[in-house]
Design an enzyme around this catalytic site. Structure first.
Site, PDB file in Angstrom:
ATOM      1  CE1 TYR A   1      -4.232  -1.404   0.320  1.00 29.99           C
ATOM      2  CE2 TYR A   1      -3.308  -2.685   2.274  1.00 29.99           C
ATOM      3  CZ  TYR A   1      -4.469  -2.322   1.326  1.00 29.99           C
ATOM      4  OH  TYR A   1      -5.550  -3.200   1.452  1.00 29.99           O
TER       5      TYR A   1
ATOM      6  CG  ASP B   1      -8.464  -3.592  -4.720  1.00 31.26           C
ATOM      7  OD1 ASP B   1      -7.904  -3.265  -3.621  1.00 31.26           O
ATOM      8  OD2 ASP B   1      -8.930  -4.800  -4.883  1.00 31.26           O
TER       9      ASP B   1
ATOM     10  CG  HIS C   1      -9.948  -4.401  -0.865  1.00 31.78           C
ATOM     11  ND1 HIS C   1      -8.721  -4.339  -1.245  1.00 31.78           N
ATOM     12  CD2 HIS C   1     -10.168  -4.267   0.462  1.00 31.78           C
ATOM     13  CE1 HIS C   1      -8.057  -4.174  -0.250  1.00 31.78           C
ATOM     14  NE2 HIS C   1      -8.956  -4.049   0.762  1.00 31.78           N
TER      15      HIS C   1
END
Length: 471
Positions: free
Chosen positions: A234, A263, A341
């Protein structure tokens, strides 16, 4: 690093007067930190820190974080010194209630494993693991869509042997089934992500380690000597913190590629999770501080990432054929994961299987240019076979791995993988296929899904014109 600064020694009594938002101290693993300036940037919100302010919070910290995360988020000057622990004030470890696990051999399906897990997991774990966004339409559809795809078995084919081994991004794996990045595995079992790694090692399977794993990456890969590993990235608002983590990942040779998750630039509304958090704090929890950078763009972000890693890049969270095609235009991108996700971000978004069919319809060359993986909703070996037949190189398990971990630790994860491996081999034999690489679109009938696919213009000409100049 936060662990290198001061030799000053505090007593826990010294911390108790530093519990407010204007002056907040906390002890973790024998060190005392001033986290006042970190309160408003903590991804889980400041309330959870304030609940443990002025105390030794090691046990609560270890439930969800590896100790290395302190180096990523805290500056050296935030370390104040050591805390003096005595027999009277040493951190009390949480006493977990042991529930006997059933014999793994009697569990025959992923659905049965999930049912057993939901009887064992804490309310906190259930609200986090099981929740989907809004009305959970996408979460449910991820699994149910497989029922609309029919199989086309062939007969008079020698299927006395069956090979599940394949390659993912050039790495030989024993199964076309991998473990998707799923955070905070210690909520399911004390062995956490290391338990998952040990199970994967027994299959030579791939595990994508979550950026928010509850253990250090080094400890996880050490537990899986025969597993293949990738690491989820991330990109945080604090870009320097992300760069420090990438530098750490560079030193771990077992990590074979980076999975950039796209996402969830902003959290979906997961009501079960929000309801638990609200109930946990009598006056209501504060709004979550989302630490993910929402300003990522194709050229800028991929160029930045290439400066900080030499590893192949996989983009997770592709939800349209246009983005799959775009990904294939960047040489650094070696794979994509079709994912929404797990239904935890945008509700009523396409399922991964719909996106896979979109790709086959509008830009089938993509499956030859990059490795296409999918995750979300896999519960049967027939699901695995259908995805592979349509061009996927592998399918990922998220919740299923956590549920197996909750039921039996490493053995529970191993059993979940074994169930799916056996079901996949059975389905292949009944189709008349002996090798996963021989599965193809002629083995499935997707006619029932035609009306559910995007039927507008492909838009690829415009994308090609725009990206050609950049590349």
């Amino acid at each position: 690093m936060p662990g290198e600064k001061s030799d000053r020694v505090f007593r826990l009594f010294d911390l108790r007067s530093h519990k407010g938002e204007s002056d907040c101290w906390i002890a973790i693993h024998g060190n005392v930190y001033n986290v006042t300036k970190f309160l408003n940037s903590h991804p889980g919100g400041k309330r959870v820190i304030l609940q443990h302010a002025g105390t030794d919070a090691t046990a609560a910290f270890d439930d969800v974080h590896p100790v290395e995360i302190l180096d990523e988020y805290l500056r050296p000057d935030q370390l104040l010194g050591k805390v003096e622990l005595t027999d009277q004030n040493v951190t009390a470890k949480k006493q977990s209630t042991t529930v006997d696990s059933p014999p793994m051999a009697i569990i025959l399906s992923i659905a049965e494993m999930e049912s057993l897990a939901l009887q064992r997991l804490s309310p906190k774990a259930i609200s986090y693991y099981a929740s989907g966004s809004d009305d959970e339409i996408t979460k449910v559809a991820n699994a149910s869509i497989f029922k609309s795809i029919l199989l086309r078995p062939r007969v008079f084919v020698d299927c006395s042997s069956c090979w599940l081994s394949t390659t993912i991004l050039g790495n030989r794996v024993g199964l076309p089934i991998y473990i998707s990045p799923a955070a905070m595995a210690k909520l399911a079992h004390s062995s956490g992500e290391a338990g998952i790694a040990s199970a994967c090692s027994r299959f030579n399977a791939l595990q994508i380690i979550s950026k928010n794993a509850s253990m250090s990456v080094a400890d996880i890969v050490r537990a899986g000597p025969n597993a293949v590993f990738a690491w989820q990235l991330y990109v945080l608002k604090d870009l320097k913190a992300t760069e420090r983590t990438l530098a750490q990942i560079k030193t771990i040779p077992q990590i074979k590629f980076i999975v950039l998750t796209l996402d969830a630039p902003f959290p979906g509304k997961r009501e079960a999770d929000e309801r638990y958090k609200a109930a946990e704090v009598a006056r209501g929890a504060p709004p979550q501080v989302w630490g993910t950078n929402a300003s990522l763009t194709w050229g800028k972000t991929l160029s930045w990432l290439q400066r900080h890693t030499d590893l192949p890049i996989v983009l997770k969270g592709i939800q349209t054929h246009e983005d799959a095609y775009l990904a294939s235009q960047f040489p650094a991108v070696k794979g994509v994961i079709l994912s929404n996700h797990g239904g935890r971000a945008l509700d009523t978004a396409n399922t991964p299987m719909q996106v896979l069919l979109e790709i086959r319809k509008y830009c089938p060359q993509v499956v030859c240019q990059v490795d296409v993986l999918i995750d979300g909703g896999i519960k049967r070996g027939t699901d695995v076979v259908k995805a592979l037949a349509l061009g996927a190189k592998g399918v990922g398990l998220g919740r299923a791995a956590l549920y197996g971990l909750a039921v039996g630790g490493e053995e529970g994860v191993y059993r979940s993988l074994q169930i799916l491996a056996d079901e996949t081999a059975t389905a292949m034999r009944l189709l008349g296929v002996s090798n996963v690489n021989d599965l193809g679109p002629h083995h499935v009938n997707t006619a029932a899904l035609e009306s559910l696919l995007y039927d507008g213009p492909s838009g690829l000409e415009m994308i090609a014109d725009r990206t050609g100049a950049r590349l």
